[in-house]
Design a protein around this motif. Structure first.
Motif, mmCIF file in Angstrom:
data_model
loop_
_atom_site.group_PDB
_atom_site.id
_atom_site.type_symbol
_atom_site.label_atom_id
_atom_site.label_comp_id
_atom_site.label_asym_id
_atom_site.label_seq_id
_atom_site.Cartn_x
_atom_site.Cartn_y
_atom_site.Cartn_z
ATOM 1 N N ARG A 34 0.842 -1.201 0.000
ATOM 2 C CA ARG A 34 0.000 0.000 0.000
ATOM 3 C C ARG A 34 0.877 1.252 0.000
ATOM 4 N NH1 ARG A 34 -4.166 2.202 4.656
ATOM 5 N NH2 ARG A 34 -5.091 3.856 3.392
ATOM 6 N N VAL A 35 1.940 1.222 0.806
ATOM 7 C CA VAL A 35 2.869 2.355 0.840
ATOM 8 C C VAL A 35 3.481 2.573 -0.545
ATOM 9 C CG1 VAL A 35 5.172 3.043 1.671
ATOM 10 C CG2 VAL A 35 3.407 2.343 3.305
ATOM 11 N N LEU A 36 3.857 1.492 -1.206
ATOM 12 C CA LEU A 36 4.469 1.615 -2.530
ATOM 13 C C LEU A 36 3.501 2.226 -3.540
ATOM 14 C CD1 LEU A 36 7.095 0.869 -4.156
ATOM 15 C CD2 LEU A 36 5.838 -1.118 -4.937
ATOM 16 N N THR A 37 2.255 1.756 -3.528
ATOM 17 C CA THR A 37 1.283 2.286 -4.496
ATOM 18 C C THR A 37 0.940 3.741 -4.184
ATOM 19 O OG1 THR A 37 -0.533 1.324 -3.206
ATOM 20 C CG2 THR A 37 0.280 0.042 -5.052
ATOM 21 N N GLN A 38 0.844 4.075 -2.898
ATOM 22 C CA GLN A 38 0.572 5.470 -2.548
ATOM 23 C C GLN A 38 1.767 6.354 -2.893
ATOM 24 O OE1 GLN A 38 -2.572 4.929 -2.510
ATOM 25 N NE2 GLN A 38 -2.969 6.401 -0.873
ATOM 26 N N ARG A 39 2.959 5.775 -2.823
ATOM 27 C CA ARG A 39 4.152 6.522 -3.224
ATOM 28 C C ARG A 39 4.082 6.885 -4.710
ATOM 29 N NH1 ARG A 39 8.387 9.811 -1.762
ATOM 30 N NH2 ARG A 39 10.225 9.423 -3.072
#
Length: 268
Positions: A34-39
């Protein structure tokens, strides 16, 4: 939409980290993907990075598809041009584009496990070797391990009789792949790394193409994948890696947990 809504302070810090080399480490269930996609959404929405300037890589087609869907949901935009895919799919596409530099044509076929086994049996028969002593599966595993360490057939260490035979098998196997206008899955990666090393102009083209490179499940990368990531980000150094150093799924396939330490050394 607020891209940080629902994220805890550590996740928010990871998503909004300034450009530059970034390593995000967390345990299972901590929301790393999720952090990667939000990044990715943050790069596009807040930092103004064009989607086609972003490359995100992961290990399965399913993960890549889910990642793309999540980014699209976050931004509500058409993200054509954003490159999200597996290492192998991205490399296959680049190799077809740069085939004039390769020993195969752009129409090369990709041999799957059964194709590889059939070819290896042919090699062993040609060389009049005992298939019980030099089992096709075992020889393919040794060759795969060598390719994952960027060891070509001529550089294969032959300190024993058995290793010398494996080197000859490797040489013949590779020659027959080329004769069949074929690559195996490991070749997709090794050919790109060698292409980048032997043709700096080609490497420079892909370095210019991508301003930001992101990788999920970084702990599952092996030597050739790490070399690929380092080559692509050598000039802009915007490599964003997410992983769990205690959980390597692909260790049997050459994944090297030491890449986490290497990242910290190479991108201080």
């Amino acid at each position: 939409m607020d891209l940080l809504a629902g994220l805890n302070p550590q996740q928010q810090q990871a998503v909004t980290a300034p450009p530059g080399p970034t390593l995000v480490l967390a345990g299972p269930g901590a929301g790393k993907t999720r952090v990667l996609t939000q990044r990715i959404a943050y790069l596009i929405n807040h930092l103004g990075v064009a989607p086609y300037r972003i490359l995100a890589v992961t290990f399965t087609n399913k993960a890549a598809h889910e990642m793309k869907e999540r980014v699209q949901r976050s931004l509500g935009e058409d993200l054509r041009g954003l490159t999200i895919g597996t290492f192998h799919a991205s490399c296959a596409r680049w190799l077809r584009r740069e085939a004039q530099h390769l020993p195969v044509t752009s129409g090369f076929v990709i041999f799957d496990a059964s194709d590889q086994e059939a070819l290896m049996k042919q090699v062993i028969q040609e060389m009049n070797l005992d298939e019980k002593k030099f089992r096709p599966g075992a020889q393919l595993s040794k060759i795969s391990a060598a390719k994952n360490e960027l060891i070509g057939p001529d550089e294969y260490p032959a300190g024993t009789y058995a290793a010398e035979i494996t080197r000859r098998i490797y040489q013949r196997y590779q020659a027959l792949l080329v004769a069949n206008n074929a690559l195996d899955f490991d070749d997709l990666l090794t050919y790109v790394v060698r292409l980048f090393r032997e043709h700096p102009d080609v490497l420079a083209k892909y370095q210019r193409a991508f301003d930001h490179v992101l990788v999920d499940e970084f702990q599952d990368t092996n030597t050739v994948q790490y070399a690929l990531l380092c080559a692509l980000t050598a000039t802009k150094r915007n490599l964003y890696a997410v992983g769990d150093p205690d959980q390597s799924v692909y260790r049997w396939r050459g994944a090297d947990y030491r890449n986490v330490r290497k990242f910290q050394e190479d991108f201080p």
